[in-house]
Write a protein that holds these residues in place. Sequence first.
Motif, mmCIF file in Angstrom:
data_model
loop_
_atom_site.group_PDB
_atom_site.id
_atom_site.type_symbol
_atom_site.label_atom_id
_atom_site.label_comp_id
_atom_site.label_asym_id
_atom_site.label_seq_id
_atom_site.Cartn_x
_atom_site.Cartn_y
_atom_site.Cartn_z
ATOM 1 N N ILE A 89 0.923 -1.061 0.210
ATOM 2 C CA ILE A 89 -0.082 0.101 -0.058
ATOM 3 C C ILE A 89 0.906 1.197 0.089
ATOM 4 C CG2 ILE A 89 -1.614 1.143 1.269
ATOM 5 C CD1 ILE A 89 -2.571 -1.518 2.371
ATOM 6 N N VAL A 90 1.031 1.807 -1.313
ATOM 7 C CA VAL A 90 1.720 3.080 -1.127
ATOM 8 C C VAL A 90 1.061 4.327 -1.228
ATOM 9 C CG1 VAL A 90 3.635 4.210 -2.892
ATOM 10 C CG2 VAL A 90 3.359 1.613 -2.815
ATOM 11 N N SER A 91 1.385 5.245 -0.280
ATOM 12 C CA SER A 91 0.731 6.498 -0.164
ATOM 13 C C SER A 91 1.792 7.550 -0.063
ATOM 14 C CB SER A 91 0.052 6.551 1.000
ATOM 15 O OG SER A 91 0.936 6.365 2.248
ATOM 16 N N GLU A 92 1.381 8.556 -0.876
ATOM 17 C CA GLU A 92 2.254 9.723 -1.319
ATOM 18 C C GLU A 92 1.577 10.978 -0.442
ATOM 19 O OE1 GLU A 92 3.648 12.105 -4.876
ATOM 20 O OE2 GLU A 92 4.077 9.937 -5.082
ATOM 21 N N GLN A 93 2.350 11.706 0.169
ATOM 22 C CA GLN A 93 1.974 12.862 0.936
ATOM 23 C C GLN A 93 3.125 13.887 0.495
ATOM 24 O OE1 GLN A 93 1.051 12.138 4.858
ATOM 25 N NE2 GLN A 93 3.047 11.891 5.630
ATOM 26 N N THR A 94 2.599 15.308 0.745
ATOM 27 C CA THR A 94 3.563 16.389 0.708
ATOM 28 C C THR A 94 3.544 16.722 1.906
ATOM 29 O OG1 THR A 94 2.861 16.787 -1.618
ATOM 30 C CG2 THR A 94 3.908 18.542 -0.357
ATOM 31 N N LEU A 95 5.041 16.884 2.538
ATOM 32 C CA LEU A 95 5.252 17.409 3.846
ATOM 33 C C LEU A 95 5.539 18.735 3.895
ATOM 34 C CD1 LEU A 95 7.783 14.450 5.210
ATOM 35 C CD2 LEU A 95 5.262 14.817 5.418
ATOM 36 N N ASP A 96 5.162 19.826 4.855
ATOM 37 C CA ASP A 96 5.393 21.032 4.797
ATOM 38 C C ASP A 96 6.850 21.085 5.209
ATOM 39 O OD1 ASP A 96 5.286 20.801 7.764
ATOM 40 O OD2 ASP A 96 3.431 21.764 7.796
ATOM 41 N N ARG A 97 7.624 22.172 5.285
ATOM 42 C CA ARG A 97 8.908 22.560 5.606
ATOM 43 C C ARG A 97 9.045 21.934 7.121
ATOM 44 N NH1 ARG A 97 12.337 22.876 2.253
ATOM 45 N NH2 ARG A 97 12.612 24.836 1.626
ATOM 46 N N GLU A 98 8.305 22.130 8.068
ATOM 47 C CA GLU A 98 8.431 21.579 9.474
ATOM 48 C C GLU A 98 8.321 20.227 9.553
ATOM 49 O OE1 GLU A 98 9.641 22.317 13.242
ATOM 50 O OE2 GLU A 98 9.261 23.985 11.852
ATOM 51 N N GLN A 99 7.499 19.724 8.729
ATOM 52 C CA GLN A 99 7.516 18.231 8.993
ATOM 53 C C GLN A 99 8.751 17.410 8.299
ATOM 54 O OE1 GLN A 99 3.610 17.931 6.740
ATOM 55 N NE2 GLN A 99 2.807 17.056 8.412
ATOM 56 N N GLN A 100 9.232 18.043 7.187
ATOM 57 C CA GLN A 100 10.549 17.690 6.534
ATOM 58 C C GLN A 100 11.680 17.913 7.671
ATOM 59 O OE1 GLN A 100 10.905 20.088 3.192
ATOM 60 N NE2 GLN A 100 9.569 18.791 1.954
ATOM 61 N N ILE A 101 11.832 18.815 8.171
ATOM 62 C CA ILE A 101 12.767 19.243 9.431
ATOM 63 C C ILE A 101 12.780 17.886 10.212
ATOM 64 C CG2 ILE A 101 13.647 20.595 11.154
ATOM 65 C CD1 ILE A 101 12.967 22.916 8.966
ATOM 66 N N GLU A 102 11.586 17.716 10.979
ATOM 67 C CA GLU A 102 11.120 16.812 11.721
ATOM 68 C C GLU A 102 11.514 15.514 11.433
ATOM 69 O OE1 GLU A 102 10.270 16.589 15.091
ATOM 70 O OE2 GLU A 102 10.806 18.944 14.829
ATOM 71 N N ALA A 103 11.259 14.955 10.096
ATOM 72 C CA ALA A 103 11.709 13.781 9.411
ATOM 73 C C ALA A 103 13.261 13.764 9.407
ATOM 74 C CB ALA A 103 11.314 13.683 8.041
ATOM 75 N N ALA A 104 13.959 14.881 9.176
ATOM 76 C CA ALA A 104 15.355 14.881 9.130
ATOM 77 C C ALA A 104 16.051 14.702 10.599
ATOM 78 C CB ALA A 104 15.912 16.163 8.610
ATOM 79 N N LEU A 105 15.187 15.305 11.456
ATOM 80 C CA LEU A 105 15.770 15.194 13.003
ATOM 81 C C LEU A 105 15.399 13.567 13.288
ATOM 82 C CD1 LEU A 105 14.516 18.235 14.484
ATOM 83 C CD2 LEU A 105 16.880 17.685 14.358
ATOM 84 N N ASP A 106 14.508 12.937 12.815
ATOM 85 C CA ASP A 106 14.335 11.479 13.192
ATOM 86 C C ASP A 106 15.436 10.616 12.623
ATOM 87 O OD1 ASP A 106 11.969 12.022 14.475
ATOM 88 O OD2 ASP A 106 10.557 11.560 13.099
ATOM 89 N N ILE A 107 15.673 10.943 11.615
ATOM 90 C CA ILE A 107 16.935 10.125 10.930
ATOM 91 C C ILE A 107 18.087 10.517 11.708
ATOM 92 C CG2 ILE A 107 18.227 10.066 8.974
ATOM 93 C CD1 ILE A 107 15.998 10.777 7.019
ATOM 94 N N ALA A 108 18.499 11.733 12.165
ATOM 95 C CA ALA A 108 19.744 12.054 12.869
ATOM 96 C C ALA A 108 19.669 11.362 14.160
ATOM 97 C CB ALA A 108 19.627 13.401 13.045
ATOM 98 N N ARG A 109 18.703 11.204 14.869
ATOM 99 C CA ARG A 109 18.525 10.416 16.082
ATOM 100 C C ARG A 109 18.541 8.915 15.855
ATOM 101 N NH1 ARG A 109 13.707 14.313 16.856
ATOM 102 N NH2 ARG A 109 14.601 16.130 17.833
ATOM 103 N N GLN A 110 18.480 8.586 14.759
ATOM 104 C CA GLN A 110 18.861 7.073 14.843
ATOM 105 C C GLN A 110 20.369 6.586 15.137
ATOM 106 O OE1 GLN A 110 16.470 4.772 13.600
ATOM 107 N NE2 GLN A 110 14.991 6.530 13.850
ATOM 108 N N PRO A 111 20.650 5.554 15.514
ATOM 109 C CA PRO A 111 22.006 4.926 15.882
ATOM 110 C C PRO A 111 23.038 5.404 15.194
ATOM 111 C CG PRO A 111 20.195 3.089 16.170
ATOM 112 C CD PRO A 111 19.547 4.263 15.477
ATOM 113 N N LEU A 112 22.795 5.618 13.690
ATOM 114 C CA LEU A 112 23.937 5.712 12.708
ATOM 115 C C LEU A 112 23.794 7.114 12.357
ATOM 116 C CD1 LEU A 112 24.080 2.479 10.318
ATOM 117 C CD2 LEU A 112 25.461 3.061 12.361
ATOM 118 N N GLY A 113 22.807 7.846 12.890
ATOM 119 C CA GLY A 113 22.630 9.153 12.386
ATOM 120 C C GLY A 113 22.397 9.362 10.824
#
Length: 167
Positions: A89-113
């Motif tokens: 089930i593939v869904s596509e959504q557009t993230l606003d700038r704040e959601q994009q930043i939060e997604a990048a922060l989530d990636i940065a908080r992962q063990p490998l950053g």
Amino acid sequence: MSQVGTPGSPGPEAGLVEVWGDTVNETHVKISVLLGAGLAVPTFLVAREVLSATMENQDLAKTYAMLAGLLACLVAAIVSARLFEPKRIVSEQTLDREQQIEAALDIARQPLGMGRLSDLDDAGREELRRLGLDEVFEEAERRLAAQTAVDEQQIDQIDVAGPGAAR
């Protein structure tokens, strides 16, 4: 194999399981496995008998029989792929700038950053610019650095206050 949805549950996830990181219908997986075994085993056994009777080198006959069994597995996989469509089930959504930043922060908080922008070569920076993500990752780096500074300051305050002061 982990359960994604229960067979009696309503909705698009009913009867789906996760196998090797992919979502599949449990019944279709069972049918595919039976189809694979049902084609491969008899093919191997028949090929082994026929080739053993017609070839002098028995080791080579067994090897060719195994190859025939593997080819039967491949045929079963192709038949299964044709019979059963993907369940993704593939869904596509557009993230606003704040959601994009939060997604990048989530990636940065992962063990490998996520690494740092300063570590990127020119081609990598240009790719981020073309995608419009350079500012997103710059802001994520700023926020992460600020959060790290706050965390370190809190640790320093706990260390100065002594054991049990944080309670």
